[in-house]
Design an enzyme around this catalytic site. Structure first.
Site, PDB file in Angstrom:
ATOM      1  N   GLU A   1       0.821  -1.209   0.000  1.00 52.00           N
ATOM      2  CA  GLU A   1       0.000   0.000   0.000  1.00 52.00           C
ATOM      3  C   GLU A   1       0.853   1.257   0.000  1.00 52.00           C
ATOM      4  O   GLU A   1       1.934   1.280   0.576  1.00 52.00           O
ATOM      5  CB  GLU A   1      -0.851   0.044   1.275  1.00 52.00           C
ATOM      6  CG  GLU A   1      -1.944  -0.981   1.310  1.00 52.00           C
ATOM      7  CD  GLU A   1      -2.646  -0.996   2.664  1.00 52.00           C
ATOM      8  OE1 GLU A   1      -3.821  -1.311   2.685  1.00 52.00           O
ATOM      9  OE2 GLU A   1      -2.009  -0.673   3.675  1.00 52.00           O
TER      10      GLU A   1
ATOM     11  N   CYS B   1       3.429   8.404   1.488  1.00 45.26           N
ATOM     12  CA  CYS B   1       3.980   7.447   2.434  1.00 45.26           C
ATOM     13  C   CYS B   1       4.298   6.166   1.677  1.00 45.26           C
ATOM     14  O   CYS B   1       3.414   5.541   1.108  1.00 45.26           O
ATOM     15  CB  CYS B   1       2.960   7.189   3.529  1.00 45.26           C
ATOM     16  SG  CYS B   1       3.482   5.891   4.618  1.00 45.26           S
TER      17      CYS B   1
ATOM     18  N   CYS C   1       7.279  -6.997   7.604  1.00 39.81           N
ATOM     19  CA  CYS C   1       8.423  -6.449   8.334  1.00 39.81           C
ATOM     20  C   CYS C   1       8.905  -7.499   9.330  1.00 39.81           C
ATOM     21  O   CYS C   1       8.102  -8.170   9.971  1.00 39.81           O
ATOM     22  CB  CYS C   1       8.018  -5.179   9.074  1.00 39.81           C
ATOM     23  SG  CYS C   1       9.373  -4.426  10.008  1.00 39.81           S
TER      24      CYS C   1
ATOM     25  N   CYS D   1       7.085  -5.279  15.832  1.00 39.89           N
ATOM     26  CA  CYS D   1       6.666  -4.454  16.969  1.00 39.89           C
ATOM     27  C   CYS D   1       5.282  -4.934  17.440  1.00 39.89           C
ATOM     28  O   CYS D   1       4.429  -5.307  16.629  1.00 39.89           O
ATOM     29  CB  CYS D   1       6.625  -2.984  16.581  1.00 39.89           C
ATOM     30  SG  CYS D   1       8.257  -2.369  16.131  1.00 39.89           S
TER      31      CYS D   1
ATOM     32  N   CYS E   1       1.962  -3.247  15.936  1.00 38.03           N
ATOM     33  CA  CYS E   1       1.943  -2.861  14.513  1.00 38.03           C
ATOM     34  C   CYS E   1       1.377  -3.966  13.643  1.00 38.03           C
ATOM     35  O   CYS E   1       1.810  -5.125  13.721  1.00 38.03           O
ATOM     36  CB  CYS E   1       3.360  -2.519  14.063  1.00 38.03           C
ATOM     37  SG  CYS E   1       3.493  -2.220  12.287  1.00 38.03           S
TER      38      CYS E   1
ATOM     39  N   CYS F   1      -7.219  -1.698   4.209  1.00 34.35           N
ATOM     40  CA  CYS F   1      -6.082  -0.784   4.272  1.00 34.35           C
ATOM     41  C   CYS F   1      -5.662  -0.540   5.708  1.00 34.35           C
ATOM     42  O   CYS F   1      -5.069   0.485   6.031  1.00 34.35           O
ATOM     43  CB  CYS F   1      -6.394   0.527   3.570  1.00 34.35           C
ATOM     44  SG  CYS F   1      -6.256   0.373   1.783  1.00 34.35           S
TER      45      CYS F   1
HETATM   46  N1  SAH Z   1       9.482   0.540  10.326  1.00 38.01           N
HETATM   47  C1  SAH Z   1       9.646   1.928  10.474  1.00 38.01           C
HETATM   48  C2  SAH Z   1       8.775   2.750   9.539  1.00 38.01           C
HETATM   49  C3  SAH Z   1       7.386   2.274   9.309  1.00 38.01           C
HETATM   50  S1  SAH Z   1       6.324   2.358  10.693  1.00 38.01           S
HETATM   51  C4  SAH Z   1       9.418   2.343  11.915  1.00 38.01           C
HETATM   52  O1  SAH Z   1       8.969   1.521  12.704  1.00 38.01           O
HETATM   53  O2  SAH Z   1       9.749   3.483  12.251  1.00 38.01           O
HETATM   54  C5  SAH Z   1       5.934   4.108  10.813  1.00 38.01           C
HETATM   55  C6  SAH Z   1       5.498   4.548  12.193  1.00 38.01           C
HETATM   56  O3  SAH Z   1       4.192   4.033  12.507  1.00 38.01           O
HETATM   57  C7  SAH Z   1       6.419   4.069  13.312  1.00 38.01           C
HETATM   58  O4  SAH Z   1       6.680   5.115  14.213  1.00 38.01           O
HETATM   59  C8  SAH Z   1       5.574   3.001  13.954  1.00 38.01           C
HETATM   60  O5  SAH Z   1       5.994   2.709  15.255  1.00 38.01           O
HETATM   61  C9  SAH Z   1       4.202   3.593  13.848  1.00 38.01           C
HETATM   62  N2  SAH Z   1       3.108   2.658  14.104  1.00 38.01           N
HETATM   63  C10 SAH Z   1       3.044   1.354  13.783  1.00 38.01           C
HETATM   64  N3  SAH Z   1       1.859   0.817  14.177  1.00 38.01           N
HETATM   65  C11 SAH Z   1       1.171   1.826  14.741  1.00 38.01           C
HETATM   66  C12 SAH Z   1      -0.121   1.909  15.364  1.00 38.01           C
HETATM   67  N4  SAH Z   1      -0.918   0.859  15.441  1.00 38.01           N
HETATM   68  N5  SAH Z   1      -0.513   3.111  15.854  1.00 38.01           N
HETATM   69  C13 SAH Z   1       0.299   4.190  15.767  1.00 38.01           C
HETATM   70  N6  SAH Z   1       1.524   4.180  15.208  1.00 38.01           N
HETATM   71  C14 SAH Z   1       1.957   2.998  14.706  1.00 38.01           C
HETATM   72 FE1  SF4 Z   2       8.199  -2.953  11.333  1.00 39.87          FE
HETATM   73 FE2  SF4 Z   2       7.903  -2.126  13.851  1.00 39.87          FE
HETATM   74 FE3  SF4 Z   2       7.946  -0.328  11.836  1.00 39.87          FE
HETATM   75 FE4  SF4 Z   2       5.848  -2.031  12.146  1.00 39.87          FE
HETATM   76  S1  SF4 Z   2       6.485  -0.392  13.546  1.00 39.87           S
HETATM   77  S2  SF4 Z   2       6.860  -1.496  10.239  1.00 39.87           S
HETATM   78  S3  SF4 Z   2       6.882  -3.895  12.880  1.00 39.87           S
HETATM   79  S4  SF4 Z   2       9.606  -1.690  12.517  1.00 39.87           S
END
Ligand code: SAH
Ligand code: SF4
Length: 374
Positions: A116, A129, A136, A140, A143, A360
């Site tokens: 996406e 974006c 990934c 996390c 996420c 999405c």
């Molecule tokens: N992998 C990278 C970039 C993609 S994630 C990273 O983790 O920084 C982009 C941002 O979205 C990150 O700060 C991530 O922690 C945040 N994020 C992921 N899931 C989320 C959620 N459910 N609610 C709010 N922010 C979220």
């Molecule tokens: Fe990967 Fe964590 Fe970023 Fe989600 S928030 S995309 S799991 S690094």
């Protein structure tokens, strides 16, 4: 950074196979830097200026294929169709929200992976974006992308194609694309070489010309690659997804913290600030009862004190199958207030209220983080 030189090719088909990230996928036009395209055009026996013309059609006019480049001779177009194909991603569908100001596109890759991209229109800018991986590996806890595991890295061309698609969407609405955030699916610093190749291509002044200060790389904290990024000649924005001020909590939320704990991460961030003079953003997804207490806020303030930084507090966007929740508005404001009172610049980023198809969900969950970064 200099683009890697292409070895001499014996035929267009051979040229297409050179410098391929995975042996099976040929480098297409969107994978190439301008010097590489010039080299390829030269190898095919045509003058290098044709490469600049093609580059202009691809990135200034946003041409969809070689057939839409009328001043390029048919022989050049035919040769490039084989040696540097323009096909990369198929749009599966596009959804809009927020009175048409948010446009999401679901793409299918040549090997059938789905990803996406989101374009967000603001009064003063238009931000795309970009996804850099399908899934990934970091995993996390909160996420949606992390739940998938890693299917594969995207190639630079697959990232460029997302930006070109967004630039077209913006243009159709009378707007120009201005900003790029690497906040889609995936961890850009675990796909470093292709991410940097992508950035060099979109940054090229003869093409899309997106300034380095308008490009944000967001990372969960891959320390050696933050160090590498600091040494790059481009002054990119760095966003670090911190989410917790101590190792016990951060290791639960962001598992990569076990390999690169907070002290190492902060030393690396300090190096980035020193090297680039750029202010770093810390992303902090606020979760009720997890990382939102007054005590944690004070601990975060103590950790960040004295650093050239900004905290983006992102009230969590809950993911259906995960137990984490967003705090109530008072809790969010209290947390932000503690940081500010301690002299740490902090902004709460509320959702724009996306209401698009649940498919999405992954990017919906990140919309606030994206907005904060651009
Ligand atoms: N992998 C990278 C970039 C993609 S994630 C990273 O983790 O920084 C982009 C941002 O979205 C990150 O700060 C991530 O922690 C945040 N994020 C992921 N899931 C989320 C959620 N459910 N609610 C709010 N922010 C979220
Ligand atoms: Fe990967 Fe964590 Fe970023 Fe989600 S928030 S995309 S799991 S690094």
């Amino acid at each position: 950074m200099d683009a890697p030189a292409l070895p001499a090719a014996k035929s267009p088909a051979a040229a297409a196979r050179i410098a391929t990230p995975r042996a099976s996928r040929p480098r297409g036009l969107y994978d190439l830097t301008l010097p590489e395209l010039e080299a390829r055009v030269g190898e095919l026996g045509f003058p290098a200026y044709r490469a600049r013309q093609v580059w202009g059609w691809a990135y200034r006019q946003l041409a969809r294929d070689y057939a839409a480049m009328p001043n390029i001779p048919a022989a050049v177009r035919d040769a490039l169709t084989v040696a540097a194909p323009m096909t990369t991603l198929d749009p599966v569908r596009t959804l809009t929200a927020d009175d048409g100001e948010t446009i999401k596109t679901l793409y299918r890759t040549a090997d059938g992976q789905l990803l996406e991209t989101v374009l967000m229109l603001y009064p003063d800018r238009a931000t795309v974006c970009v996804s850099c991986q399908v899934g990934c590996a970091v995993g996390c806890a909160f996420c949606a992308t992390g739940l998938m595991g890693l299917a594969r890295n995207l190639g630079a061309g697959e990232m460029v194609a997302q930006v070109v698609g967004a630039a077209r969407e913006a243009r159709e609405r009378g707007r120009a694309l201005t900003n790029i955030v690497m906040m889609g699916m995936g961890e850009p610093l675990q796909n470093y070489a292709e991410t940097m190749r992508f950035i060099r291509i979109v940054h090229d002044p003869a093409g899309l010309d997106v300034g380095a200060r308008r490009i944000t790389v967001s990372t969960s904290g891959i320390v050696p690659k933050i160090d590498a990024l600091a040494a790059e000649p481009l002054q990119l924005n760095l966003a670090v997804s911190l989410h917790a001020p101590n190792d016990a909590l951060r290791s639960e939320l962001v598992p990569i913290n076990r390999r690169y704990p907070i002290a190492a991460l902060m030393a690396s961030v300090d190096g980035y600030i020193k090297e680039t003079g750029r202010r770093v953003s810390f992303e902090y997804a606020l979760m009720r009862g997890i990382n939102d207490s007054d005590e944690v806020a004070h601990e975060l303030a103590a950790l960040l004190r004295g650093r050239l930084c900004h905290v983006n507090i992102i009230p969590l966007n809950p993911v259906d199958v995960l137990p984490y929740e967003r705090p109530d508005p008072e809790g969010i404001e209290r947390f932000a207030g503690i940081l500010r009172a301690a002299g740490i610049p902090a902004t709460v980023r509320y959702s724009r209220g996306l209401d698009i198809d649940a498919a999405c969900g992954q990017l919906r969950a990140k919309e606030e983080a994206i907005r904060a970064a651009s």
